[in-house]
Enzyme design. Structure first.
Site, PDB file in Angstrom:
ATOM      1  N   LYS A 101       0.890  -1.290   0.027  1.00  0.00           N
ATOM      2  CA  LYS A 101       0.011  -0.004   0.052  1.00  0.00           C
ATOM      3  C   LYS A 101       1.014   1.026   0.096  1.00  0.00           C
ATOM      4  CE  LYS A 101      -3.679  -2.269  -0.007  1.00  0.00           C
ATOM      5  NZ  LYS A 101      -3.249  -3.269  -0.745  1.00  0.00           N
ATOM      6  N   ASP A 102       0.540   2.406  -0.645  1.00  0.00           N
ATOM      7  CA  ASP A 102       0.970   3.757  -0.925  1.00  0.00           C
ATOM      8  C   ASP A 102       1.616   4.217   0.444  1.00  0.00           C
ATOM      9  OD1 ASP A 102       1.282   3.614  -3.654  1.00  0.00           O
ATOM     10  OD2 ASP A 102      -0.946   4.076  -3.512  1.00  0.00           O
ATOM     11  N   LYS A 103       2.419   4.874   0.599  1.00  0.00           N
ATOM     12  CA  LYS A 103       2.919   5.751   1.795  1.00  0.00           C
ATOM     13  C   LYS A 103       2.008   6.938   1.680  1.00  0.00           C
ATOM     14  CE  LYS A 103       6.791   8.167   3.765  1.00  0.00           C
ATOM     15  NZ  LYS A 103       8.189   8.581   3.987  1.00  0.00           N
TER      16      LYS A 103
END
Length: 358
Positions: A101-103
């Site tokens: 998952k994206d930061k």
């Protein structure tokens, strides 16, 4: 002499390949069919405007693994794993996860740890990370152990005149699906340089000691061929996406690939009804290749030098439960939708805007 000739040919090929990237962007562009208008709304990935929640598989309720339902913000999955591993004093590979998952987002995802750490994990505290719930499960989570992802995204500076167009494209996507490109995040900020370096790794011209980085570079290299193939197929299609004899399909219900002898009325109907989808190639080992006319196009986007495992990826995916709410006072359009695992929400937003973000 033969080795020298091969090296010279490789350098020529590599410089030509880099030139193609820079001049035509053929390997990195993403083309969106059936959208004739460019929208200039503002889209930024951050904790407030980009929210993702994994759609979990069904957990067994018993077993030797503890599932953690984790909410995190401004923190990528690797950092999450490192923090959990250090807190529990375990190796990072003991922690299972279903997806990366994206930061720059607020995300809810599922992780597994050995059940024996159930008491210790209750004491875990971090400003970026909150454990919302726990469940027992009979297996460690692996990449892909999820049904999909739900996204809530805010688009800013959306003019009221553009809302109808956004709704129009949403109806199109709901009916016909969307191109399943790898999003810009897959390739990093310096796309051309990263792909050139990736090619050096694939061809043995450069050794990257960091195994994780090396795999990421090769994955980006493979993905660039898939994206370029998908662009060509979409541009060649008279309809939204024309099926070709020799295409390899994924049966979405059975999760199995197959190649029909011909594109029959039944195949066309199943595609129209979102039961099957054509697939494209990520070059590599042990992967099925298209046949006939479909292979004639696909072989232009193949590379036999790739030693990593190859894959077939859905060309078209079918988002579910897409909704759009508009706040006229603040010119904010809020999107809510579910995508199959492995698909990029930024691609859907790009489709609405009819432009590449990076």
């Amino acid at each position: 002499k033969s080795k020298t000739i091969c090296k010279v040919l490789y350098r020529v090929q590599n410089s030509l390949w880099t030139w193609v990237c820079k001049k035509s962007k053929k390997l990195i562009e993403r083309f969106y069919p059936a959208n004739d208008k460019v929208l200039n709304f503002k889209f930024v990935q951050n904790e407030e405007d980009f929210i993702v929640e994994e759609q979990a598989i069904k957990f067994s309720g018993a077993g030797s693994f503890l599932v953690l339902k984790v909410e995190k913000s401004n923190c990528d999955t690797w950092e999450l794993i490192d923090r959990l591993a250090k807190f529990l004093n375990i190796y990072s590979n003991e922690i299972g996860y279903a997806g990366l998952k994206d930061k720059r987002a607020t995300t809810i995802q599922y992780m597994t740890i050995p059940k024996k750490y159930s008491k210790e994990i209750k004491l875990f505290k971090n400003k970026k990370i909150t454990i919302l719930d726990t469940f027992l499960h009979n297996a460690k989570l692996n990449i892909g152990d999820l049904e999909g992802n739900r996204f809530k995204i805010n688009l800013h500076k959306v003019e009221i005149a553009d809302v109808n167009h956004i709704q129009k494209i949403i109806k199109l996507i709901s009916r016909d699906g969307m191109p399943n490109y790898f999003g810009y995040q897959r390739f990093g900020k310096d796309v051309v340089d990263n792909l050139a370096k990736a090619k050096d790794v694939v061809y043995g011209e450069e050794l990257v000691k960091d195994k994780k980085l090396s795999k990421m570079l090769v994955a980006a290299y493979q993905s660039s061929f898939f994206n370029a193939w998908l662009v060509e197929r979409l541009k060649l299609s008279k309809d939204y996406f024309d099926l070709i004899d020799g295409d390899i399909f994924l049966d979405l219900e059975k999760d199995k690939i197959f190649t029909p002898k011909a594109i029959t009325a039944n195949i066309l109907n199943d595609f129209k009804n979102s039961k099957i989808t054509p697939t494209g190639l990520l070059p590599g080992r042990k992967v099925f290749k298209a046949m006939g006319k479909a292979r004639q196009i696909e072989e232009k986007y193949d590379d036999l030098y790739v030693q990593e495992k190859g894959y077939r990826r859905e060309a078209i995916v079918f988002p579910r439960e897409i909704s759009c709410k508009y706040d006229a006072a603040n010119k904010v359009c809020t999107l809510d939708f579910i995508l199959p695992k492995g698909s990029y929400a930024t691609v859907l937003v790009e489709f609405l805007a009819n432009r590449n973000f990076s």
